[in-house]
Design a protein around this motif. Structure first.
Motif, mmCIF file in Angstrom:
data_model
loop_
_atom_site.group_PDB
_atom_site.id
_atom_site.type_symbol
_atom_site.label_atom_id
_atom_site.label_comp_id
_atom_site.label_asym_id
_atom_site.label_seq_id
_atom_site.Cartn_x
_atom_site.Cartn_y
_atom_site.Cartn_z
ATOM 1 N N PHE A 1 0.854 -1.176 0.000
ATOM 2 C CA PHE A 1 0.000 0.000 0.000
ATOM 3 C C PHE A 1 0.898 1.237 0.000
ATOM 4 C CE2 PHE A 1 -2.760 -3.173 2.019
ATOM 5 C CZ PHE A 1 -3.942 -2.998 1.315
ATOM 6 N N TYR A 2 0.617 2.193 -0.898
ATOM 7 C CA TYR A 2 1.284 3.494 -0.885
ATOM 8 C C TYR A 2 0.307 4.530 -0.331
ATOM 9 C CZ TYR A 2 5.325 2.068 -3.694
ATOM 10 O OH TYR A 2 6.486 1.482 -4.143
ATOM 11 N N ILE A 3 0.835 5.497 0.407
ATOM 12 C CA ILE A 3 -0.001 6.491 1.087
ATOM 13 C C ILE A 3 0.557 7.879 0.807
ATOM 14 C CG2 ILE A 3 -0.920 7.249 3.325
ATOM 15 C CD1 ILE A 3 -0.022 4.303 4.274
ATOM 16 N N GLU A 4 -0.309 8.797 0.380
ATOM 17 C CA GLU A 4 0.118 10.171 0.134
ATOM 18 C C GLU A 4 -1.059 11.126 0.279
ATOM 19 O OE1 GLU A 4 0.985 11.497 -3.847
ATOM 20 O OE2 GLU A 4 0.064 9.703 -4.726
ATOM 21 N N ALA A 5 -0.752 12.366 0.639
ATOM 22 C CA ALA A 5 -1.765 13.423 0.699
ATOM 23 C C ALA A 5 -1.940 14.045 -0.677
ATOM 24 C CB ALA A 5 -1.363 14.489 1.707
#
Length: 625
Positions: A412-416
């Motif tokens: 999983f990649y997470i970014e705003a």
């Protein structure tokens, strides 16, 4: 921030089939076509290079008819497998606009079967990219781009149609920083400098106009696929550039096989062609290839200039040419993909606004290109992983990652994402979560290469309802947590933090802050339960045998089984041992679908049965031995 060794070594392993994905997308795109009787009709197109459906503005299905040498009204064949001509030419009079709602409803309507569309897609991929494409490994992830890339753009005019956009204008469109002509927010070079945090400087050498040997109608002949006369025109121009202009092709950037990374063709005027015919814009592999100065061609993109230039499609196609990023939309039209409009390799470069200011590539692609610093959050992989309250800033060329310890190619990649700067025209703002799996395929919208975890849990793009909306990102105003059951506790087709094999990833994100340039959230450090995970779906009174319809040999010890089925059902769990025939040794049959067995087993052969006493639905079985 630290990048774990596992991230460095695993991200380069992408499936070979992904490289074959390189098609120009169209969404309710209109274009004009001149019929044999001189009528100019306006058509609407939805699709891409490999499969598209075309309609009049009144919503009637049409197809180019080679015998009539023009567009005919069309219908679905009796077997539902193809679109066939009605042998009735479309005219200005019989293609009048009826109503906007009628147009949209009919344009989105599917016609031939999904299987038939997939066959057409595969056939056209073969035509455009040829057999060599299938043998090429997708190694762009491992080959991070150099700081500077020099491409080539050839501009072409015809004896009967001269160019109206000057060489200087094309050069500015590609190379100037800043740049605002034709309504663009930046140039092609400016886009890549922006999204790469100045790590990629993509410049193009722009030739003076080459005047083709023949009139435009010769190359735009609709009797031929766009990969025929277009390639003849490109070969002409390359030979002119080598033998008349004395151009040094060794000045261009190449990949490790000495193939030119960025070969772009602009020609004067409109395409004057039907979809996929003549000079219709497309990307393909040049065959036979052209070689000079110890370098050779590979793929190219060709498009018409018309009266103005928008960077969106050029940026999208450059993502293929420069980095081998695949498309992130579904070619056969059975869905809109999952990433949809949230990424430039989906539909984030073709809207009315973002064709002038495309969205950035998703975090995973930026990392593969060497533009992002990624922090591993899974403590099972990175013992220095940060925990507790974390923050992320939109457009910061950083991201977080939670990798599967059992499968380094899944994470999983997470970014705003905030609707400002390069993200100005994103459909929503908040925390974006991408589920990446190199074993995924865009031909399967329910297990794609990159799945966006939609905060509303509706999965509208996968269900072909829209191309993203303002409820898709996580934030404190709507869905503010993400874990194994939130937003959807479905075993399949839901939005949750489970790996593709159905097991809990252990990732839990909560207390997500309101949309802003900087997003804060809490990250869990709880490890998921161990064990082998099996998933399935039961019909009323049905049963499944595990592991995967077989049995297993066990030398003795504790066998622990845990079953989780849907609410409002009654699933039961059995363990059987082979004694000349299968005999039950333990059972769990509570009045709901949460069952557990702990059995002290002797050496022998065993199998597990999950059965429905009442109800139907998906389940997860965890086995510990």
């Amino acid at each position: 921030m630290k990048i774990s060794n596992l991230i460095k070594t695993s991200a380069c392993l992408l499936v070979a089939s992904q490289i074959a994905q390189a098609a120009i997308p169209y969404k309710n795109t209109t274009y004009q076509f001149t019929q044999p009787n001189g009528d100019q009709i306006t058509l609407s197109i939805n699709g891409n290079d490999y499969y598209a459906e075309q309609r009049t503005l009144s919503g009637e299905l049409v197809i180019f008819d080679n015998e009539l040498n023009g567009f005919s009204f069309a219908k679905v064949s009796n077997d539902g497998e193809s679109i066939v001509s009605e042998k009735r030419l479309v005219t200005q009079k019989n293609a009048v606009l009826k109503s906007t709602s009628h147009v949209n409803k009919l344009t989105l309507k599917k016609t031939i079967s999904e299987e038939a569309r997939q066959r057409i897609v595969l056939k056209n991929k073969h035509i455009f990219l040829n057999k060599q494409e299938q043998k090429t490994s997708f190694k762009s992830a491992a080959m991070q781009l150099p700081g500077q890339v020099q491409g080539l753009t050839i501009i072409i005019q015809f004896p009967d149609e001269l160019g109206t956009i000057s060489q200087n204008q094309v050069n500015a469109f590609l190379n100037n920083v800043p740049y605002t002509e034709f309504g663009n927010a930046q140039s092609v070079r400016g886009y890549f400098l922006n999204v790469s945090n100045n790590k990629l400087d993509y410049k193009n050498t722009v030739t003076r106009y080459y005047t083709a040997k023949k009139n435009k109608s010769y190359y735009a002949d609709n009797r031929y696929s766009s990969s025929v006369r277009s390639q003849e025109l490109i070969s002409e121009a390359l030979n002119w550039l080598e033998y008349t202009e004395g151009f040094d092709f060794s000045t261009l950037s190449t990949n490790s096989s000495k193939q030119i990374r960025g070969l772009n063709i602009f020609y004067a005027g409109d395409s004057d062609s039907a979809w996929s015919k003549g000079l219709w814009p497309h990307m393909a592999r040049l065959s036979p290839r052209f070689c000079a100065d110890n370098v050779c061609t590979d793929r190219y993109q060709i498009t018409n200039m018309g009266n103005n230039l928008a960077i969106g499609t050029f940026i999208h196609e450059s993502g293929h040419l420069l980095t081998n990023w695949p498309d992130l939309y579904d070619y056969d039209g059975s869905s809109e993909g999952s990433v949809a409009s949230f990424g430039v390799m989906g539909y984030g470069a073709i809207g009315q606004q973002n064709k002038f200011k495309p969205t950035p590539p998703v975090a995973h692609f930026r990392y593969l290109a060497g533009w992002d610093t990624v922090t591993e959050l899974n403590p099972a992989i990175n013992n220095q992983a940060p925990k507790g309250r974390l923050t992320h800033i939109s457009g910061s060329n950083t991201s977080y990652k939670w990798t599967n310890p059992s499968n380094a190619n899944e994470a999983f990649y997470i970014e705003a994402i905030h609707q400002s700067e390069q993200n100005q025209y994103q459909p929503d703002q908040g925390l974006a979560i991408w589920h990446v799996d190199t074993a995924g395929s865009n031909s399967n919208e329910w297990h794609p290469y990159i799945q966006m975890e939609h905060a509303d849990g509706d999965r509208d793009p996968e269900n072909n309802r829209n191309r993203s909306d303002n409820t898709d990102l996580f934030d404190g105003q709507q869905t503010h947590s993400f874990d194994k059951v939130t937003p959807n506790a479905y075993t399949s087709k839901g939005t949750n933090a489970t790996w593709w094999n159905g097991s809990d990833s252990g990732l839990s994100i909560s207390a997500i802050s309101d949309p802003a340039t900087q997003i804060s959230f809490d990250i869990s450090t709880v490890q998921p339960p161990s064990g082998e995970i099996y998933t399935g779906s039961l019909s009323e009174k049905g049963q499944d045998i595990h592991p995967d319809g077989r049995w297993f040999q066990y030398s003795g010890g504790l066998i622990k089984l845990d079953l989780l089925g849907p609410n409002n059902t009654d699933f039961d769990l059995k363990l059987e041992r082979w004694n000349g025939s299968w005999a039950q040794v333990d059972i769990s049959e509570s009045p709901d679908s949460q069952e557990s067995i702990q059995y002290q087993a002797n050496d022998g052969y065993y199998r597990i049965i999950v059965l429905s006493y009442s109800g139907a639905g998906n389940y997860t079985l965890t086995v510990n031995k």
